[in-house]
Design a protein around this motif. Structure first.
Motif, PDB file in Angstrom:
ATOM      1  N   UNK A  17      -5.753  -3.746  -3.101  1.00  0.00           N
ATOM      2  CA  UNK A  17      -5.688  -4.217  -1.714  1.00  0.00           C
ATOM      3  C   UNK A  17      -6.685  -5.332  -1.430  1.00  0.00           C
ATOM      4  N   UNK A  18      -6.202  -6.402  -0.837  1.00  0.00           N
ATOM      5  CA  UNK A  18      -7.075  -7.484  -0.419  1.00  0.00           C
ATOM      6  C   UNK A  18      -7.459  -8.461  -1.499  1.00  0.00           C
ATOM      7  N   UNK A  19      -7.110  -8.183  -2.758  1.00  0.00           N
ATOM      8  CA  UNK A  19      -7.449  -9.099  -3.857  1.00  0.00           C
ATOM      9  C   UNK A  19      -6.310 -10.091  -4.028  1.00  0.00           C
ATOM     10  N   UNK A  56      -0.677  -3.562  -2.662  1.00  0.00           N
ATOM     11  CA  UNK A  56       0.003  -2.300  -2.316  1.00  0.00           C
ATOM     12  C   UNK A  56       0.103  -2.151  -0.803  1.00  0.00           C
ATOM     13  N   UNK A  57       1.007  -1.295  -0.365  1.00  0.00           N
ATOM     14  CA  UNK A  57       1.123  -1.024   1.062  1.00  0.00           C
ATOM     15  C   UNK A  57       1.772   0.343   1.243  1.00  0.00           C
ATOM     16  N   UNK A  62       6.303   6.117   1.199  1.00  0.00           N
ATOM     17  CA  UNK A  62       4.982   6.727   1.097  1.00  0.00           C
ATOM     18  C   UNK A  62       3.939   5.733   0.643  1.00  0.00           C
ATOM     19  N   UNK A  63       2.780   6.239   0.257  1.00  0.00           N
ATOM     20  CA  UNK A  63       1.691   5.385  -0.180  1.00  0.00           C
ATOM     21  C   UNK A  63       1.964   4.834  -1.580  1.00  0.00           C
ATOM     22  N   UNK A  64       1.274   3.743  -1.898  1.00  0.00           N
ATOM     23  CA  UNK A  64       1.399   3.191  -3.238  1.00  0.00           C
ATOM     24  C   UNK A  64       2.598   2.300  -3.450  1.00  0.00           C
ATOM     25  N   UNK A  65       3.304   1.928  -2.352  1.00  0.00           N
ATOM     26  CA  UNK A  65       4.396   0.974  -2.483  1.00  0.00           C
ATOM     27  C   UNK A  65       3.814  -0.405  -2.793  1.00  0.00           C
ATOM     28  N   UNK A  66       4.621  -1.268  -3.384  1.00  0.00           N
ATOM     29  CA  UNK A  66       4.162  -2.598  -3.756  1.00  0.00           C
ATOM     30  C   UNK A  66       4.953  -3.661  -3.017  1.00  0.00           C
ATOM     31  N   UNK A 175      -7.027  -9.176   6.387  1.00  0.00           N
ATOM     32  CA  UNK A 175      -6.545  -7.889   5.915  1.00  0.00           C
ATOM     33  C   UNK A 175      -5.439  -8.098   4.867  1.00  0.00           C
ATOM     34  N   UNK A 176      -5.059  -7.042   4.134  1.00  0.00           N
ATOM     35  CA  UNK A 176      -4.107  -7.216   3.028  1.00  0.00           C
ATOM     36  C   UNK A 176      -2.769  -7.817   3.429  1.00  0.00           C
TER      37      UNK A 176
END
Length: 213
Positions: A17-19, A56-57, A62-66, A175-176
């Motif tokens: 995230x954020x990179x 990721x978002x 759920x979590x960990x989607x790209x 933010x990301x």
């Protein structure tokens, strides 16, 4: 310089995230998790030495989607610490579109990707013909003062358009999702327009009122 024929169909994916990595920029990374140490060691064994950086978002799944668009960088520098961690540098090569993730026994994520639509990333340094640098630098100075950020202003003023715009896109504290918008900008001029919009929005404190001049 990479050509389209040099780009593999499958690459390892590093969701961070954020990179933000962009073509013809450099991104330093600190690797310490076992799965990413394995990813790095496997990457060094490939001819391209590419790692795909993706935001990721949290989505419907759920979590960990790209996000569907990321940027691949070639490992161009690395050093190992005494405790087995790695400091590496990725040099941005080209953006890509995720086609599908590959499931298997790898501890890190891999994906099939398409490079189509990002041919300009493999070309020469981009120019921004309508870039009003003086106005931009005035706005940027306000932003840096507001966020208590420090920089080498002489170096910024002398930097080429692409290096200036892309470096600020990577380094500014957005933010990301905002970083992703900068990633997906189709050209340098649209990235600069997006960057200006984000800076102006931040200076307004996140509301729609006009900036005080």
């Amino acid at each position: 310089m990479f050509s389209a024929a040099d780009l593999p169909d499958t690459i390892p994916i590093f969701p961070l995230p954020g990179a933000l990595l962009l073509p013809r920029t450099r991104l330093p990374l600190h690797l310490f998790e076992p799965r990413y140490l394995q990813m790095f060691e496997d990457t060094l064994k490939t001819q391209s030495r590419l790692i795909g950086m993706v935001q990721p978002h949290d989505g419907p799944g759920g979590k960990g989607q790209l996000h569907s668009i990321g940027c691949a960088g070639r490992v161009t520098q690395f050093s190992e610490t005494e405790d087995g961690r790695y400091m590496i540098t990725l040099s941005g090569i080209s953006r890509f579109r995720l086609q599908e993730e590959i499931t298997g026994f790898s501890p890190y994520r891999k994906a099939r990707v398409s490079w189509s639509g990002f041919e300009r990333d493999l070309g020469f340094v981009e120019k921004d013909e309508h870039f009003d640098r003086d106005r931009f630098m005035t706005l940027l100075e306000k932003f840096f003062i507001e966020h208590d950020l420090k920089t080498d202003w002489d170096s910024l003023k002398e930097a080429e358009d692409e290096l200036l715009i892309n470096s600020l896109s990577m380094l500014c504290p957005f933010d990301p999702e905002e970083k992703q918008a900068l990633m997906e900008a189709p050209s340098l001029s649209t990235r600069r327009e997006t960057l200006v919009t984000l800076i102006e929005f931040a200076l307004r404190g996140g509301n729609s009122e006009d900036i005080l001049q």
